[in-house]
Design a protein around this motif. Structure first.
Motif, PDB file in Angstrom:
ATOM      1  N   ARG A  48       0.804  -1.218   0.000  1.00 22.60           N
ATOM      2  CA  ARG A  48       0.000   0.000   0.000  1.00 22.60           C
ATOM      3  C   ARG A  48       0.841   1.275   0.000  1.00 22.60           C
ATOM      4  O   ARG A  48       0.576   2.200  -0.777  1.00 22.60           O
ATOM      5  CB  ARG A  48      -0.933   0.013   1.215  1.00 22.60           C
ATOM      6  N   VAL A  49       1.861   1.343   0.854  1.00 21.35           N
ATOM      7  CA  VAL A  49       2.631   2.587   0.956  1.00 21.35           C
ATOM      8  C   VAL A  49       3.386   2.860  -0.343  1.00 21.35           C
ATOM      9  O   VAL A  49       3.404   3.991  -0.839  1.00 21.35           O
ATOM     10  CB  VAL A  49       3.609   2.516   2.154  1.00 21.35           C
ATOM     11  N   GLN A  50       4.008   1.826  -0.924  1.00 22.08           N
ATOM     12  CA  GLN A  50       4.716   2.006  -2.194  1.00 22.08           C
ATOM     13  C   GLN A  50       3.744   2.444  -3.279  1.00 22.08           C
ATOM     14  O   GLN A  50       4.046   3.334  -4.084  1.00 22.08           O
ATOM     15  CB  GLN A  50       5.415   0.713  -2.595  1.00 22.08           C
ATOM     16  N   ARG A  51       2.576   1.810  -3.315  1.00 24.91           N
ATOM     17  CA  ARG A  51       1.558   2.158  -4.315  1.00 24.91           C
ATOM     18  C   ARG A  51       1.123   3.602  -4.169  1.00 24.91           C
ATOM     19  O   ARG A  51       1.042   4.343  -5.157  1.00 24.91           O
ATOM     20  CB  ARG A  51       0.356   1.222  -4.151  1.00 24.91           C
ATOM     21  N   ASP A  52       0.865   4.035  -2.934  1.00 28.65           N
ATOM     22  CA  ASP A  52       0.403   5.406  -2.707  1.00 28.65           C
ATOM     23  C   ASP A  52       1.467   6.420  -3.122  1.00 28.65           C
ATOM     24  O   ASP A  52       1.153   7.449  -3.726  1.00 28.65           O
ATOM     25  CB  ASP A  52       0.049   5.606  -1.226  1.00 28.65           C
ATOM     26  N   VAL A  53       2.730   6.140  -2.792  1.00 35.88           N
ATOM     27  CA  VAL A  53       3.812   7.065  -3.146  1.00 35.88           C
ATOM     28  C   VAL A  53       3.935   7.201  -4.662  1.00 35.88           C
ATOM     29  O   VAL A  53       4.023   8.307  -5.206  1.00 35.88           O
ATOM     30  CB  VAL A  53       5.151   6.589  -2.533  1.00 35.88           C
ATOM     31  N   LEU A  54       3.919   6.076  -5.386  1.00 36.11           N
ATOM     32  CA  LEU A  54       4.075   6.126  -6.841  1.00 36.11           C
ATOM     33  C   LEU A  54       2.858   6.745  -7.523  1.00 36.11           C
ATOM     34  O   LEU A  54       2.996   7.455  -8.524  1.00 36.11           O
ATOM     35  CB  LEU A  54       4.339   4.727  -7.390  1.00 36.11           C
ATOM     36  N   ARG A  55       1.689   6.509  -6.989  1.00 38.50           N
ATOM     37  CA  ARG A  55       0.503   7.148  -7.567  1.00 38.50           C
ATOM     38  C   ARG A  55       0.568   8.657  -7.420  1.00 38.50           C
ATOM     39  O   ARG A  55       0.235   9.397  -8.344  1.00 38.50           O
ATOM     40  CB  ARG A  55      -0.764   6.606  -6.890  1.00 38.50           C
ATOM     41  N   LEU A  56       0.997   9.124  -6.251  1.00 43.22           N
ATOM     42  CA  LEU A  56       1.141  10.570  -6.051  1.00 43.22           C
ATOM     43  C   LEU A  56       2.211  11.144  -6.966  1.00 43.22           C
ATOM     44  O   LEU A  56       2.087  12.260  -7.471  1.00 43.22           O
ATOM     45  CB  LEU A  56       1.480  10.859  -4.581  1.00 43.22           C
ATOM     46  N   ALA A  57       3.274  10.365  -7.201  1.00 43.31           N
ATOM     47  CA  ALA A  57       4.373  10.848  -8.032  1.00 43.31           C
ATOM     48  C   ALA A  57       3.984  10.926  -9.502  1.00 43.31           C
ATOM     49  O   ALA A  57       4.256  11.924 -10.169  1.00 43.31           O
ATOM     50  CB  ALA A  57       5.590   9.934  -7.867  1.00 43.31           C
ATOM     51  N   TYR A  58       3.320   9.891 -10.008  1.00 47.26           N
ATOM     52  CA  TYR A  58       3.125   9.794 -11.456  1.00 47.26           C
ATOM     53  C   TYR A  58       1.750  10.186 -11.941  1.00 47.26           C
ATOM     54  O   TYR A  58       1.596  10.586 -13.087  1.00 47.26           O
ATOM     55  CB  TYR A  58       3.470   8.377 -11.918  1.00 47.26           C
ATOM     56  N   ALA A  63      -0.503  12.208  -9.781  1.00 46.73           N
ATOM     57  CA  ALA A  63      -0.726  13.554  -9.252  1.00 46.73           C
ATOM     58  C   ALA A  63       0.439  14.486  -9.581  1.00 46.73           C
ATOM     59  O   ALA A  63       0.376  15.684  -9.327  1.00 46.73           O
ATOM     60  CB  ALA A  63      -0.939  13.509  -7.736  1.00 46.73           C
ATOM     61  N   ASP A  64       1.547  13.926 -10.144  1.00 51.83           N
ATOM     62  CA  ASP A  64       2.723  14.702 -10.564  1.00 51.83           C
ATOM     63  C   ASP A  64       3.313  15.513  -9.406  1.00 51.83           C
ATOM     64  O   ASP A  64       3.696  16.666  -9.572  1.00 51.83           O
ATOM     65  CB  ASP A  64       2.365  15.627 -11.733  1.00 51.83           C
ATOM     66  N   LEU A  65       3.395  14.885  -8.233  1.00 49.83           N
ATOM     67  CA  LEU A  65       3.996  15.546  -7.080  1.00 49.83           C
ATOM     68  C   LEU A  65       5.473  15.173  -6.979  1.00 49.83           C
ATOM     69  O   LEU A  65       5.864  14.060  -7.328  1.00 49.83           O
ATOM     70  CB  LEU A  65       3.285  15.128  -5.788  1.00 49.83           C
ATOM     71  N   THR A  66       6.283  16.099  -6.489  1.00 47.19           N
ATOM     72  CA  THR A  66       7.678  15.793  -6.211  1.00 47.19           C
ATOM     73  C   THR A  66       7.756  14.983  -4.921  1.00 47.19           C
ATOM     74  O   THR A  66       6.795  14.910  -4.147  1.00 47.19           O
ATOM     75  CB  THR A  66       8.510  17.068  -6.039  1.00 47.19           C
ATOM     76  N   GLN A  67       8.915  14.385  -4.677  1.00 49.80           N
ATOM     77  CA  GLN A  67       9.073  13.612  -3.450  1.00 49.80           C
ATOM     78  C   GLN A  67       8.936  14.487  -2.210  1.00 49.80           C
ATOM     79  O   GLN A  67       8.407  14.049  -1.184  1.00 49.80           O
ATOM     80  CB  GLN A  67      10.422  12.890  -3.461  1.00 49.80           C
ATOM     81  N   VAL A  68       9.380  15.728  -2.308  1.00 54.44           N
ATOM     82  CA  VAL A  68       9.225  16.661  -1.183  1.00 54.44           C
ATOM     83  C   VAL A  68       7.739  16.922  -0.925  1.00 54.44           C
ATOM     84  O   VAL A  68       7.279  16.944   0.226  1.00 54.44           O
ATOM     85  CB  VAL A  68       9.961  17.983  -1.471  1.00 54.44           C
ATOM     86  N   GLN A  69       6.979  17.127  -2.005  1.00 54.62           N
ATOM     87  CA  GLN A  69       5.539  17.373  -1.852  1.00 54.62           C
ATOM     88  C   GLN A  69       4.823  16.145  -1.291  1.00 54.62           C
ATOM     89  O   GLN A  69       3.888  16.271  -0.502  1.00 54.62           O
ATOM     90  CB  GLN A  69       4.947  17.776  -3.203  1.00 54.62           C
ATOM     91  N   ILE A  70       5.270  14.955  -1.721  1.00 58.43           N
ATOM     92  CA  ILE A  70       4.673  13.727  -1.193  1.00 58.43           C
ATOM     93  C   ILE A  70       4.949  13.618   0.302  1.00 58.43           C
ATOM     94  O   ILE A  70       4.075  13.249   1.091  1.00 58.43           O
ATOM     95  CB  ILE A  70       5.217  12.494  -1.948  1.00 58.43           C
ATOM     96  N   ALA A  71       6.180  13.933   0.693  1.00 59.15           N
ATOM     97  CA  ALA A  71       6.525  13.896   2.112  1.00 59.15           C
ATOM     98  C   ALA A  71       5.655  14.869   2.902  1.00 59.15           C
ATOM     99  O   ALA A  71       5.157  14.541   3.985  1.00 59.15           O
ATOM    100  CB  ALA A  71       8.007  14.217   2.298  1.00 59.15           C
ATOM    101  N   ASP A  72       5.458  16.073   2.352  1.00 57.62           N
ATOM    102  CA  ASP A  72       4.625  17.063   3.034  1.00 57.62           C
ATOM    103  C   ASP A  72       3.180  16.587   3.147  1.00 57.62           C
ATOM    104  O   ASP A  72       2.527  16.768   4.180  1.00 57.62           O
ATOM    105  CB  ASP A  72       4.671  18.401   2.282  1.00 57.62           C
ATOM    106  N   ARG A  73       2.677  15.978   2.082  1.00 58.75           N
ATOM    107  CA  ARG A  73       1.273  15.557   2.072  1.00 58.75           C
ATOM    108  C   ARG A  73       1.024  14.371   2.998  1.00 58.75           C
ATOM    109  O   ARG A  73      -0.002  14.308   3.680  1.00 58.75           O
ATOM    110  CB  ARG A  73       0.824  15.211   0.645  1.00 58.75           C
ATOM    111  N   THR A  74       1.946  13.414   2.996  1.00 54.83           N
ATOM    112  CA  THR A  74       1.736  12.184   3.758  1.00 54.83           C
ATOM    113  C   THR A  74       2.269  12.246   5.181  1.00 54.83           C
ATOM    114  O   THR A  74       1.884  11.431   6.021  1.00 54.83           O
ATOM    115  CB  THR A  74       2.405  10.995   3.055  1.00 54.83           C
TER     116      THR A  74
END
Length: 206
Positions: A154-164, A166-177
């Protein structure tokens, strides 16, 4: 860019009657100490004094003025959010901002490389040499990618979905999650590695 624009990404700032930087933020030391104390005027003063330096570093590294502007804003947002981590007794504010800039540039380059690499890797694995005119196959390719994402933890899936998607950067993903940036990067690497492995197996089976 002003302190109000920067801090809009963090919290709604208190309205100020004047946009002028006060004398209390007139020196580098006062700016640094005021920033640590949460003074938005000193954040504004920091941007006025070192914003061009930050933008110049980003523009030279990225070769894209617009992307450099985004990085510059991210730097000052990060400085505002992480101001408690800055100790004026241990280093200067411009040196600290430069360090943040280098990290944000690295994140931007990583995101750019990641998008290019994913497109190339998935394209090679999924297109199977078919022409761009094969629209049904292209639809199926997307479904395959979505299916492979669904197989990830689940966590890997959520991170990659946000990245590809939602087009979020890793910093934005960290902020969101709320996950540490290193954890986000680790999950992204593991998820991509597993997807590539599964796609390679599927291609070999075909």
């Amino acid at each position: 860019m002003t302190a109000h624009r920067i801090t809009d990404d963090v919290a709604a700032p208190t309205e100020r009657p004047s946009r002028h930087v006060p004398p209390g933020c007139g020196t580098d030391d006062r700016i640094a100490r005021g920033l640590v104390d949460g003074d938005e005027y000193c954040l504004d003063a920091a941007y006025q004094r070192w914003g061009r330096l930050v933008h110049g570093l980003a523009a030279r590294a990225l070769g894209d003025p617009r992307e450099a502007e985004d990085v510059a804003q991210q730097v000052f947002v990060a400085a505002w959010r992480g101001r408690e981590n800055f100790d004026p007794e241990r280093g200067t504010l411009p040196a600290w901002l430069t360090g943040i800039t280098r990290r944000k540039i690295a994140d931007a380059l990583t995101a750019r490389t990641r998008r290019t690499a994913l497109a190339a890797t998935l394209g090679a694995a999924l297109e199977h040499g078919n022409g761009a005119a094969d629209e049904p196959e292209r639809v199926l390719d997307r479904l395959v990618v979505i299916e492979e994402l669904a197989r990830l933890p689940r966590v890997q899936r959520d991170v990659l979905r946000l990245a590809y998607f939602a087009d979020l950067t890793q910093v934005q993903i960290a902020d969101r999650t709320g996950m540490p940036l290193g954890t986000v990067k680790s999950h992204a690497r593991r998820g991509l590695r597993r997807m590539r492995h599964n796609l390679a197996l599927a291609a070999a089976g075909d």
